[in-house]
Design an enzyme around this catalytic site. Structure first.
Site, PDB file in Angstrom:
ATOM      1  N   VAL A 153      32.818  11.068  22.035  1.00 13.85           N
ATOM      2  CA  VAL A 153      34.324  11.063  22.019  1.00 13.85           C
ATOM      3  C   VAL A 153      34.737  12.503  22.738  1.00 13.85           C
ATOM      4  O   VAL A 153      35.941  12.836  23.103  1.00 13.85           O
ATOM      5  CB  VAL A 153      35.194  11.190  20.534  1.00 13.85           C
ATOM      6  CG1 VAL A 153      35.109   9.684  20.155  1.00 13.85           C
ATOM      7  CG2 VAL A 153      34.438  12.111  19.643  1.00 13.85           C
ATOM      8  N   ASN A 187      37.640  12.808  12.957  1.00 17.23           N
ATOM      9  CA  ASN A 187      36.696  13.255  12.285  1.00 17.23           C
ATOM     10  C   ASN A 187      35.438  13.904  12.672  1.00 17.23           C
ATOM     11  O   ASN A 187      34.655  14.624  12.130  1.00 17.23           O
ATOM     12  CB  ASN A 187      36.418  12.304  11.332  1.00 17.23           C
ATOM     13  CG  ASN A 187      35.519  12.637  10.062  1.00 17.23           C
ATOM     14  OD1 ASN A 187      35.320  13.136   9.449  1.00 17.23           O
ATOM     15  ND2 ASN A 187      33.921  12.105  10.579  1.00 17.23           N
ATOM     16  N   TYR A 203      32.657  27.281  15.399  1.00 14.82           N
ATOM     17  CA  TYR A 203      32.858  26.197  14.715  1.00 14.82           C
ATOM     18  C   TYR A 203      34.521  26.603  14.104  1.00 14.82           C
ATOM     19  O   TYR A 203      35.339  25.991  14.074  1.00 14.82           O
ATOM     20  CB  TYR A 203      32.184  25.985  13.370  1.00 14.82           C
ATOM     21  CG  TYR A 203      32.322  24.961  12.371  1.00 14.82           C
ATOM     22  CD1 TYR A 203      32.269  23.636  12.868  1.00 14.82           C
ATOM     23  CD2 TYR A 203      32.837  24.992  11.229  1.00 14.82           C
ATOM     24  CE1 TYR A 203      32.413  22.569  11.957  1.00 14.82           C
ATOM     25  CE2 TYR A 203      33.287  24.124  10.459  1.00 14.82           C
ATOM     26  CZ  TYR A 203      33.108  23.121  10.666  1.00 14.82           C
ATOM     27  OH  TYR A 203      33.279  21.837   9.727  1.00 14.82           O
ATOM     28  N   LYS A 206      38.080  24.749  14.551  1.00 11.70           N
ATOM     29  CA  LYS A 206      38.910  24.164  13.479  1.00 11.70           C
ATOM     30  C   LYS A 206      40.093  24.878  13.478  1.00 11.70           C
ATOM     31  O   LYS A 206      41.376  24.187  13.085  1.00 11.70           O
ATOM     32  CB  LYS A 206      38.138  24.490  12.163  1.00 11.70           C
ATOM     33  CG  LYS A 206      37.104  23.350  11.932  1.00 11.70           C
ATOM     34  CD  LYS A 206      37.104  22.023  12.302  1.00 11.70           C
ATOM     35  CE  LYS A 206      35.812  21.148  12.052  1.00 11.70           C
ATOM     36  NZ  LYS A 206      36.092  19.665  12.360  1.00 11.70           N
ATOM     37  N   ILE A 242      31.767  20.402   1.395  1.00 10.77           N
ATOM     38  CA  ILE A 242      31.559  18.836   0.861  1.00 10.77           C
ATOM     39  C   ILE A 242      30.195  18.250   1.068  1.00 10.77           C
ATOM     40  O   ILE A 242      29.594  18.678   2.200  1.00 10.77           O
ATOM     41  CB  ILE A 242      32.397  17.968   1.845  1.00 10.77           C
ATOM     42  CG1 ILE A 242      33.805  18.548   1.726  1.00 10.77           C
ATOM     43  CG2 ILE A 242      32.490  16.679   1.211  1.00 10.77           C
ATOM     44  CD1 ILE A 242      34.829  18.463   0.520  1.00 10.77           C
TER      45      ILE A 242
HETATM   46  P1  NAP Z   1      28.184  14.473   9.361  1.00 13.95           P
HETATM   47  O1  NAP Z   1      27.674  13.775   8.076  1.00 13.95           O
HETATM   48  O2  NAP Z   1      27.096  15.205  10.141  1.00 13.95           O
HETATM   49  O3  NAP Z   1      28.927  13.307  10.246  1.00 13.95           O
HETATM   50  C1  NAP Z   1      29.292  13.767  11.519  1.00 13.95           C
HETATM   51  C2  NAP Z   1      29.663  12.630  12.351  1.00 13.95           C
HETATM   52  O4  NAP Z   1      30.366  13.004  13.533  1.00 13.95           O
HETATM   53  C3  NAP Z   1      28.718  11.810  12.377  1.00 13.95           C
HETATM   54  O5  NAP Z   1      29.159  10.208  12.068  1.00 13.95           O
HETATM   55  C4  NAP Z   1      28.389  11.735  13.881  1.00 13.95           C
HETATM   56  O6  NAP Z   1      28.157  10.502  14.289  1.00 13.95           O
HETATM   57  C5  NAP Z   1      29.910  12.144  14.563  1.00 13.95           C
HETATM   58  N1  NAP Z   1      29.654  12.728  15.762  1.00 13.95           N
HETATM   59  C6  NAP Z   1      29.296  13.798  16.129  1.00 13.95           C
HETATM   60  N2  NAP Z   1      29.138  14.021  17.407  1.00 13.95           N
HETATM   61  C7  NAP Z   1      29.955  12.959  17.960  1.00 13.95           C
HETATM   62  C8  NAP Z   1      30.323  12.628  19.118  1.00 13.95           C
HETATM   63  N3  NAP Z   1      30.069  13.372  20.345  1.00 13.95           N
HETATM   64  N4  NAP Z   1      30.984  11.345  19.586  1.00 13.95           N
HETATM   65  C9  NAP Z   1      31.218  10.671  18.315  1.00 13.95           C
HETATM   66  N5  NAP Z   1      30.959  10.813  17.097  1.00 13.95           N
HETATM   67  C10 NAP Z   1      30.172  12.305  16.862  1.00 13.95           C
HETATM   68  O7  NAP Z   1      29.172  15.553   8.954  1.00 13.95           O
HETATM   69  P2  NAP Z   1      30.556  15.539   7.794  1.00 13.95           P
HETATM   70  O8  NAP Z   1      30.339  16.665   6.840  1.00 13.95           O
HETATM   71  O9  NAP Z   1      30.784  14.091   7.365  1.00 13.95           O
HETATM   72  O10 NAP Z   1      31.652  16.119   8.876  1.00 13.95           O
HETATM   73  C11 NAP Z   1      32.804  15.288   9.304  1.00 13.95           C
HETATM   74  C12 NAP Z   1      33.968  16.397   9.636  1.00 13.95           C
HETATM   75  O11 NAP Z   1      34.333  16.901   8.717  1.00 13.95           O
HETATM   76  C13 NAP Z   1      33.554  17.153  10.684  1.00 13.95           C
HETATM   77  O12 NAP Z   1      34.983  17.285  11.477  1.00 13.95           O
HETATM   78  C14 NAP Z   1      33.358  18.404  10.038  1.00 13.95           C
HETATM   79  O13 NAP Z   1      33.261  19.606  10.799  1.00 13.95           O
HETATM   80  C15 NAP Z   1      34.422  18.154   8.996  1.00 13.95           C
HETATM   81  N6  NAP Z   1      34.027  19.123   7.892  1.00 13.95           N
HETATM   82  C16 NAP Z   1      33.017  18.892   7.161  1.00 13.95           C
HETATM   83  C17 NAP Z   1      32.852  19.834   5.779  1.00 13.95           C
HETATM   84  C18 NAP Z   1      31.713  19.634   5.101  1.00 13.95           C
HETATM   85  O14 NAP Z   1      31.362  20.420   4.134  1.00 13.95           O
HETATM   86  N7  NAP Z   1      30.535  18.647   5.138  1.00 13.95           N
HETATM   87  C19 NAP Z   1      33.750  20.561   5.616  1.00 13.95           C
HETATM   88  C20 NAP Z   1      34.671  20.849   6.291  1.00 13.95           C
HETATM   89  C21 NAP Z   1      34.918  20.047   7.483  1.00 13.95           C
HETATM   90  P3  NAP Z   1      26.678  10.093  15.077  1.00 13.95           P
HETATM   91  O15 NAP Z   1      25.462  10.509  14.169  1.00 13.95           O
HETATM   92  O16 NAP Z   1      26.631   8.792  15.362  1.00 13.95           O
HETATM   93  O17 NAP Z   1      26.441  11.181  16.313  1.00 13.95           O
END
Ligand code: NAP
Length: 247
Positions: free
Chosen positions: A63, A89, A154, A158, A187
């Protein structure tokens, strides 16, 4: 009413995105599961949804790439229909201290977390404006409000999402489109794997009023509300969902 709605969730192959896809599908919303590299995980999310009677399809696209985003929308529109609900996301981390951060680590995080939100929202909003309805939800982070060590890229991405949410809300409100964001704290997902046992993670856990990390289901519940017809008045806001970490 929901069965005419189509939601595109970027980065829905795992973690928070996958949980949001499953939650929306359980409400009879057709879901487009976007992934970049984790095809098997994305198919697993689709299979879980369809086994429960939901409608879902997987779509590969980086994306952060304008042409890939254009192809993504052509495919989603031809398979599921026009996107009414968008969840930006997809996100990555490349943690380094400022003095050690290569330009590539800066670019990757800004392109995936911030530029992608612009590219995908721009394409989705054009169609939403024509149909005079839409909901856009951006996944930000508490790091966009509070500085975190090793995450200048990061945090900047954000903080940009939070600011972009406000601007987009102002531009799109007259088309009956709301734009909000969720700013999660800690999370439990692949992105934060092992964090709770690191020295920094243990410090963070001590400060969370609810005394534990959040779950992807808790983020998905908030997402489902912000994207629903029940939320017809909140726009331009970023909802902090961090168990009281930043209080
Ligand atoms: P995650 O488990 O690592 O999942 C990240 C997702 O993003 C995966 O599905 C990955 O898909 C996708 N992705 C990465 N690069 C991409 C690209 N270039 N094009 C399309 N998809 C892409 O992370 P998560 O913790 O669920 O995080 C989801 C969102 O929440 C993120 O924006 C993160 O910054 C935010 N967030 C997370 C936390 C936390 O504590 N976990 C806290 C605050 C905010 P592929 O593996 O298929 O590439």
């Amino acid at each position: 009413m929901n069965n005419n709605k189509v939601a595109l969730i970027t980065g829905a192959s795992k973690g928070i995105g996958a949980a949001i896809a499953k939650k929306l599908a359980s409400q009879n919303i057709k879901v487009a599961i976007n992934y970049n590299s984790s095809q098997l995980d994305a198919l697993q999310v689709k299979n879980e949804i369809t086994a429960l009677g939901g409608v879902a399809e997987v779509f590969k696209a980086d994306v952060s790439d304008r042409q890939a985003v254009s192809r993504l929308f052509e495919e989603v529109e031809s398979v599921l229909g026009q996107v009414n609900l968008l969840v930006n996301n997809a996100g990555v981390v490349e943690n380094r201290l400022l003095t050690n951060m290569e330009e590539e680590a800066w670019d990757k995080v800004i392109d995936t977390n911030l530029k992608a939100c612009f590219l995908v929202s721009q394409r989705a909003a054009s169609a939403m404006c024509r149909s005079r309805f839409g909901r856009i939800l951006n996944i930000a982070s508490t790091c966009g409000f509070v500085g975190t060590v090793g995450q200048v890229n990061y945090s900047a991405s954000k903080g940009g999402i939070i600011a972009m949410t406000r601007s987009m809300a102002k531009e799109l409100s007259s088309y009956n489109i709301t734009v909000n964001s969720i700013a999660p704290g800690f999370i439990e997902t692949d992105m934060t794997d092992g964090f709770d046992s690191s020295p920094q993670g243990r410090q963070v856990l001590k400060k969370i009023l609810m005394s534990r990390p959040g779950t992807v289901a808790e983020v998905a519940n908030m997402a489902a509300f912000l994207l629903s017809d029940e939320n017809s008045y909140m726009t331009g806001q970023s909802v902090v969902l961090d168990g009281g970490l930043s209080v």
